[in-house]
Every structure is written in structure tokens, then in C-alpha cells.
Design a protein around this motif. Sequence first.
Motif, short mmCIF file in Angstrom:
data_model
loop_
_atom_site.label_atom_id
_atom_site.label_comp_id
_atom_site.label_asym_id
_atom_site.label_seq_id
_atom_site.Cartn_x
_atom_site.Cartn_y
_atom_site.Cartn_z
N GLU A 99 91.50 -54.91 78.96
CA GLU A 99 92.57 -54.48 79.85
C GLU A 99 93.54 -53.58 79.10
O GLU A 99 94.06 -52.61 79.64
CB GLU A 99 93.30 -55.70 80.42
CG GLU A 99 94.37 -55.35 81.43
CD GLU A 99 94.99 -56.57 82.06
OE1 GLU A 99 95.97 -56.40 82.82
OE2 GLU A 99 94.52 -57.71 81.81
N ARG A 100 93.77 -53.93 77.83
CA ARG A 100 94.64 -53.12 76.97
C ARG A 100 94.23 -53.38 75.53
O ARG A 100 94.40 -54.48 75.02
CB ARG A 100 96.11 -53.49 77.17
CG ARG A 100 97.06 -52.71 76.28
CD ARG A 100 98.51 -53.11 76.50
NE ARG A 100 98.79 -54.49 76.18
CZ ARG A 100 99.98 -54.93 75.76
NH1 ARG A 100 100.97 -54.08 75.61
NH2 ARG A 100 100.17 -56.21 75.51
N ASN A 120 88.30 -49.14 77.82
CA ASN A 120 89.70 -49.56 77.84
C ASN A 120 90.24 -49.52 79.26
O ASN A 120 89.67 -48.87 80.14
CB ASN A 120 90.54 -48.67 76.92
CG ASN A 120 91.80 -49.36 76.44
OD1 ASN A 120 92.05 -50.53 76.74
ND2 ASN A 120 92.63 -48.64 75.71
N MET A 121 91.36 -50.19 79.49
CA MET A 121 92.02 -50.24 80.79
C MET A 121 91.10 -50.84 81.86
O MET A 121 91.11 -50.44 83.02
CB MET A 121 92.47 -48.84 81.23
CG MET A 121 93.30 -48.09 80.19
SD MET A 121 94.89 -48.91 79.85
CE MET A 121 95.78 -48.53 81.36
N GLN A 122 90.29 -51.82 81.47
CA GLN A 122 89.36 -52.47 82.39
C GLN A 122 89.65 -53.98 82.43
O GLN A 122 89.57 -54.65 81.41
CB GLN A 122 87.91 -52.24 81.96
CG GLN A 122 87.49 -50.78 81.91
CD GLN A 122 87.61 -50.09 83.27
OE1 GLN A 122 87.41 -50.70 84.31
NE2 GLN A 122 87.96 -48.81 83.24
N ARG A 123 89.99 -54.47 83.59
CA ARG A 123 90.34 -55.88 83.76
C ARG A 123 89.15 -56.66 84.35
O ARG A 123 88.62 -56.28 85.40
CB ARG A 123 91.55 -56.01 84.68
CG ARG A 123 92.04 -57.44 84.87
CD ARG A 123 93.19 -57.46 85.88
NE ARG A 123 93.68 -58.81 86.10
CZ ARG A 123 94.69 -59.35 85.44
NH1 ARG A 123 95.32 -58.64 84.51
NH2 ARG A 123 95.10 -60.58 85.69
N ALA A 124 88.73 -57.71 83.66
CA ALA A 124 87.63 -58.55 84.15
C ALA A 124 88.12 -59.40 85.31
O ALA A 124 89.22 -59.93 85.29
CB ALA A 124 87.11 -59.44 83.02
N GLU A 135 87.69 -55.39 87.89
CA GLU A 135 88.61 -55.23 89.02
C GLU A 135 88.35 -53.93 89.78
O GLU A 135 88.63 -53.82 90.97
CB GLU A 135 90.05 -55.26 88.50
CG GLU A 135 91.08 -55.59 89.55
CD GLU A 135 92.46 -55.78 88.94
OE1 GLU A 135 92.97 -54.82 88.34
OE2 GLU A 135 93.03 -56.89 89.06
N ASN A 136 87.80 -52.93 89.08
CA ASN A 136 87.54 -51.64 89.73
C ASN A 136 86.25 -51.63 90.55
O ASN A 136 85.87 -50.61 91.12
CB ASN A 136 87.51 -50.51 88.69
CG ASN A 136 86.34 -50.62 87.71
OD1 ASN A 136 85.49 -51.49 87.85
ND2 ASN A 136 86.32 -49.76 86.72
#
Length: 314
Positions: A29-30, A72-76, A94-95
Motif C-alpha cells: 500500500e505504501r 506500490n500503492m496497492q492495497r490487498a 482493492e483496484n
Amino acid sequence: VLIIGGGPAGASAAIYAARKGISTGIAAERFGGQVADTMGIENLISVPYTEGPKLVAAMEQNVKEYDVDIMNMQRAEKLIPASRPGMLHQVRLENGATLKARSLVLSTGARWRQMGVPGEEEYRNKGVAYCPHCDGPLFKGKRVAVIGGGNSGVEAAIDLAGIVGHVTLIEFGAEMRADEVLQKKLRSLKNVEIITSGQTTEITGENGKVNGLNYTDRNSGEQHHISLEGVFVQIGLVPNTEWLKGDIELSQHGEIIVNDRNETSIPGVFAAGDATTVPYKQIVISMGEGSKAALSAFDFLIRNSVDESEDEAA
């Protein structure tokens, strides 16, 4: 191997996995996690002093030296465990995208539980701190408060009392909840004051730095102000595991239960760092745990065959 989380545990897992020749991906996510919000770091062995953003940049550069797919910037959002041995585990993001891997390392970290009072966020890293091991020495000789009378709060107050000038511990309840042996030790210290039934209502500051806090006596309703330079919030950690509930075994505190090989309740799924039941949430410990998890994942992969039909479909 797919690593979820880009803090010290995730970065270490990625490096160790890549060095074993495993196809490695890391979704975060970060990148850097909590470390990015930490200023002075003085307990990372062999590095006398660094700061969070610098350490994060160094970790990312180290990972990029290897053939690691960094997302990066990817939330499970959801873990879908393999239906049978040899099949692929899936992680839905999340995407809407879904990532598949033979083995997973879960290293989503944790976040400090916040009080949610005025001034807390404004003065974060400007007097408001959450890690006494990390930031305690920055307040040498000064006056600080510790919020929380559980084991972590009392241990923090004992630790800080040997460094700072004075410690005021504020507990919301009528009595402290820490183990009696810890309470006895705390009460023996001459530079510690204990306030129970105290509700912190605001952290105050001046010129961009903390200068005190306000609290309410929950018995009398009276308002009080304490002048000090630092506030250590010790009301618990919240593991970033909400997305795993129902799919993997968690402790009563929401931590991923792991054994000494970082194995979880799901074969082929490993976990490391602050999101797990391993005690002492420290950068250097998370790095070691991430390395262990990657080595365990490697061991798992070389000992278990993959379902070729599933592999081709993926």
C-alpha cells in the motif's frame, strides 16, 4: 513468491527470496510502511543514526538491485487460499486486480492505536511519539507523559524514567491494568507520577512543538493541564489484518499466528513483522523475520510440486 507489504519485513523477504532465484513480487500500500513516519532511528544495528524516509529510500534501492516486481500503492483486499496443495494462492487487490502465487509472505505491519484527540496528529513526530524504544533518547532530561496503564504503557514509563527527567503516566481507568510486578517497579521510581481515571482531551503545543496536554479527572470532572515536552501514546497496536479475517488463523488481538518458521495456518502462506504474533515490534526484528519467512517459503517451494494445469492457466 508474492509478498504483501513493503515495510522492513516485506523488503527483507523480497531480497532473500530474489537471492534464492525465486520469481518474486511485492505489493504494498505504501513502500516503507510505518518506518516512513519515523524520524530518529538510533537502534538499527551498525547504523548509529538515520531517519525513516532515508531508511525507506535505502530499503527500496536495495530491493531494486534484484529482479523484484514492485507493485506500490496497492492495497490487498481479500486472500483466497489455494483450494488444494499445488494450486495457486490468490490475493485480490482493492483496484479489482488479482495476483496469484505458489507461496505468499504476509507482512502488512501494524499501526499505532491513536487517541483521536485534538493536537495528536498535528504534533506527531513533534513531541507526540508512539515508540519509546525508538524515540525515548530524544527526550533525555525532559518531561514526558505516557498514555496508557497496560503492560506496554507501564513498561514504556519504566524505560523512559531512566532517560527523561520526569514521567507522568495517565490511565483512563480507575486502576492500571499492567502486571503487578510492573506496577510495583513503576511505583518505586522517584521521577514518576501516576494519574488514574484521567481522560486526555487535548495535546497542546507552541511554535510547532508539544508543550503540554489537557486531561479530565473522570471522578470529579475537573480539567487539568500538564506542561511537558513529549507524549508517548501506548494504548496498543492495531495489526493491518482486517482483510484476512475468516481466511487465516488470527490471535485474539488480530495478529497472524505464526510458528518459529513463520508458517501460518495455511500451507505455503508465511507471515512476518508487526502483523504477526512475534513479540517486540522493532525494525531490526521485522527485518530478521522477513528473511526467515522468505527462507521458509523457499524451503516450501523446493519440497512441494505445483499443479501444472493450474500453473498453465495462471
